[in-house]
Design a protein around this motif. Structure first.
Motif, PDB file in Angstrom:
ATOM      1  N   HIS A 140      -0.249  90.305  42.762  1.00  0.00           N
ATOM      2  CA  HIS A 140       0.601  89.109  42.697  1.00  0.00           C
ATOM      3  C   HIS A 140       1.092  88.826  44.120  1.00  0.00           C
ATOM      4  O   HIS A 140       1.774  89.660  44.721  1.00  0.00           O
ATOM      5  N   PRO A 141       0.714  87.667  44.706  1.00  0.00           N
ATOM      6  CA  PRO A 141       0.960  87.458  46.148  1.00  0.00           C
ATOM      7  C   PRO A 141       2.440  87.557  46.532  1.00  0.00           C
ATOM      8  O   PRO A 141       2.796  88.296  47.456  1.00  0.00           O
ATOM      9  N   GLU A 142       3.329  86.829  45.813  1.00  0.00           N
ATOM     10  CA  GLU A 142       4.747  86.856  46.206  1.00  0.00           C
ATOM     11  C   GLU A 142       5.352  88.235  45.956  1.00  0.00           C
ATOM     12  O   GLU A 142       6.173  88.713  46.743  1.00  0.00           O
ATOM     13  N   GLY A 143       4.936  88.866  44.861  1.00  0.00           N
ATOM     14  CA  GLY A 143       5.479  90.194  44.520  1.00  0.00           C
ATOM     15  C   GLY A 143       5.123  91.228  45.583  1.00  0.00           C
ATOM     16  O   GLY A 143       5.976  91.998  46.041  1.00  0.00           O
ATOM     17  N   SER A 144       3.838  91.230  46.001  1.00  0.00           N
ATOM     18  CA  SER A 144       3.449  92.249  46.985  1.00  0.00           C
ATOM     19  C   SER A 144       4.066  91.926  48.352  1.00  0.00           C
ATOM     20  O   SER A 144       4.492  92.850  49.078  1.00  0.00           O
ATOM     21  N   ALA A 145       4.195  90.632  48.682  1.00  0.00           N
ATOM     22  CA  ALA A 145       4.836  90.281  49.957  1.00  0.00           C
ATOM     23  C   ALA A 145       6.295  90.743  49.940  1.00  0.00           C
ATOM     24  O   ALA A 145       6.803  91.295  50.931  1.00  0.00           O
TER      25      ALA A 145
END
Ligand SMILES: NC(=O)C1=CN([C@@H]2O[C@H](COP(=O)(O)OP(=O)(O)OC[C@H]3O[C@@H](n4cnc5c(N)ncnc54)[C@H](OP(=O)(O)O)[C@@H]3O)[C@@H](O)[C@H]2O)[C@@H](O)CC1
Ligand SMILES: Nc1ncnc2c1ncn2[C@@H]1O[C@H](COP(=O)(O)OP(=O)(O)O)[C@@H](O)[C@H]1O
Ligand SMILES: [K+]
Length: 521
Positions: free
Chosen positions: A86-91
């Motif tokens: 998940h892009p926002e989660g991992s960022a």
């Protein structure tokens, strides 16, 4: 009243909230609840070691965002990703100082094993309600590393079908599940229900439709319990006719009578099957002797096997229960046919289930002409036999179907027979012919011991006699039975259960009548 919904119902409820601003609000609500649970459970977040198993969808997003918030509070957080994340989660996790292992290169088994081995808590965010079919191999490998006692499942244990409870292959076993918005049906259905641990519900503001599956809590049961009033008498409270016990199996009658007396019937007529005694028309039965020795308040009539006239002549009743300790065969079939010809509610269990299957097999409409309900209480093996005899189902297919879609299978059986079906086991289900369904959330695996089902039959019979509608009588009976088991000294024996019921009922009624917070009287 706890409720469970299908994935489609959840998706429909979230849609209006996802459409409006601000974006990500539902996920952030879910994450707040998850982090609060983790912090409460750990006691101290700072310095705790947390591993996040992060799948590629929003379930992984929840777990990664929770990891980020925990990292910001001083936890050491490592995320293991079998595929894209998940892009926002991992960022967010990386920005908060957490570490991400994978997907390219995939986290090595030794790394995963070492991190999970040292972790205070593992958050399972591999797959939630978007999962279809068994876990893919890379996900399954990580799921197998999750240590059951230290794993918290996010929304649903990964590998458990959120709708049906099916477990196709590897699935996470969690010590608790934090679920969002509503209980997902699969969390309450075996075999998936064995993977969840206690389920904590986080409110995320969904407006939900009528649930597909319900459960009772203590307050519901207290409100449904028949309680005598000033104008009550033993007859008005409800008379139960219990047909139980034979010379071959006399003990089952004692257990069923114990359950019935503690189920609150005002008057209990017990019909036991015996041999004809010395004098003509004077049957004698071992079960009658045992019942009277254990429970002198029962009014016992021994009858010759299959003598329906003598059974009915014992006196009027408001409900019947038949089966515990009876050996299936033509005499029991005759008794059952007599009861079905009368129009009181009937609970059919144990030795009367095969005879009911035969009657249904011969005349599929045998229950349709009645206005009073018939409630059958099989365990899995009895369910497979009943549906073979009544509906021609292949028992091997039935076993597979129960594992694949337990609720759907019981619904089909109830609709096709016209009986309300209470399928016993861990997470007993009660389903009426129209499909209304209840799952029981009380009890323990210690109940899996001979004779506990006989107690349940008597208990449910009493509730029916007192006028509780069949589906609720099943659900209330299973709830009380499970609560009694939770209070039993271990290892539990079936004959302990009736003696534990008064404490359970007293506690429930006290809880119901206790002043509510903020309520003056
Ligand atoms: N609904 C709500 O109100 C709220 C929902 N929220 C959360 O969202 C979750 C649902 O998220 P979701 O829809 O993104 O689905 P999710 O479970 O993450 O799975 C999709 C991913 O899994 C993959 N995949 C599929 N099958 C697979 C398999 N067998 N084995 C392996 N992988 C498989 C699939 O991959 P693909 O098929 O696309 O390659 C895709 O990457 C929900 O459970 C809750 O936690 C909360 O945040 C807020 C409120
Ligand atoms: N693993 C389990 N967890 C919770 N309850 C269970 C479990 N196994 C069995 N039970 C309960 O124990 C009872 C067993 O009933 P049954 O199989 O009819 O036993 P018997 O015929 O010996 O009386 C049912 O109420 C069932 O729901
Ligand atoms: K999960």
């Amino acid at each position: 009243m706890p409720n469970a919904h299908t994935v489609d119902q959840v998706r429909a409820a979230e849609a209006p909230l996802l459409a409006g601003p601000p974006p990500g609000i539902l996920m952030q609500r879910a994450v707040s609840g998850l982090v609060a649970y983790v912090a409460r459970r750990l006691g101290r977040v700072h310095g705790a070691r947390i591993v996040v198993l992060a799948g590629g969808g929003d379930n992984g997003g929840d777990a990664l965002w929770a990891g980020a918030r925990l990292a910001a509070r001083g936890a050491r957080v490592d995320a293991l990703a079998p595929g894209r994340t998940h892009p926002e989660g991992s960022a967010a996790l990386l920005a908060a100082g957490g570490r991400l292992h994978g997907p390219d290169p995939a986290p090595a088994d030794e790394v995963a094993r070492a991190l999970v081995g040292e972790a205070d808590l593992v958050l399972d965010g591999l797959l939630g309600i978007g999962g279809r079919g068994g876990l893919r191999p890379a996900h399954a490998r990580l799921a197998a590393f999750a240590p059951p006692r230290r794993t918290v499942a996010v929304d649903v244990p990964s590998g458990v079908d959120a709708d049906t409870g099916e477990v196709a292959g590897e699935a996470v076993r969690a010590s608790a599940t934090v679920t969002f918005g509503t209980h997902k049906r699969g969390l309450w259905l075996m075999p998936g229900a064995a993977h969840t641990g206690p389920v904590e519900l986080v409110d995320i503001g969904l407006v939900l439709p009528e649930p597909d599956l319900r459960a009772l809590d203590d307050a519901d049961v207290a409100a449904l319990l028949p309680v005598p009033g000033a104008a009550s008498s033993k007859y008005r409270r409800g008379v139960l006719g219990l047909v139980a016990g034979s010379d071959a199996y006399p003990g089952a009658a004692v257990l069923a009578v114990g359950g019935a007396l503690r189920g609150g019937a005002g008057y209990l007529r017990v019909i036991t099957e015996g041999r004809l005694g010395a004098a003509p028309g004077d049957p004698h039965s071992r079960a009658a002797d045992l019942v009277l020795r254990a429970h002198p308040e029962a009014v016992v009539t021994p009858i010759a096997p299959g003598d329906g006239t003598a059974m009915l002549a014992a006196g009027r009743v408001q409900a019947w229960a038949i089966g515990p300790g009876l050996a299936p065969g033509p005499p029991v079939r005759d008794l059952l046919a007599t009861l079905l010809g009368a129009d009181e509610p009937v609970v059919v269990d144990a030795g009367a289930l095969d005879p009911l299957g035969e009657l249904l097999g011969a005349d599929p409409a045998v229950l349709r002409g009645r206005s009073a309900p018939v409630l059958v209480t099989p365990h899995e093996g009895e369910f497979a036999r009943l549906t073979r005899l009544a509906l021609g189902w292949d028992p091997r297919t039935t076993d597979t179907e129960l594992a694949r879609d337990r609720l759907g299978t019981v619904r089909r059986a109830a609709a096709a027979t016209g009986a309300t079906v209470l399928l016993k086991g861990a997470r007993t289900l009660v389903v009426d012919p129209a499909g209304a369904a209840w799952a029981n959330l009380t009890g323990s695996a210690w109940l899996g011991s001979a004779g506990t089902g006989d107690v349940l039959t008597g208990l449910i019979g009493s509730l029916l006699a007192a006028g509780v509608p069949a589906t609720l009588a099943g659900a209330v009976g299973a709830h009380l039975h499970g609560r009694a088991a939770e209070r039993a000294a271990l290892p539990l024996a079936a004959s302990d259960l009736p003696d534990l019921l008064p404490r359970v009922v007293t506690e429930l009624l006290d809880g119901e009548t206790a002043p509510k917070p903020g309520h003056c009287r």
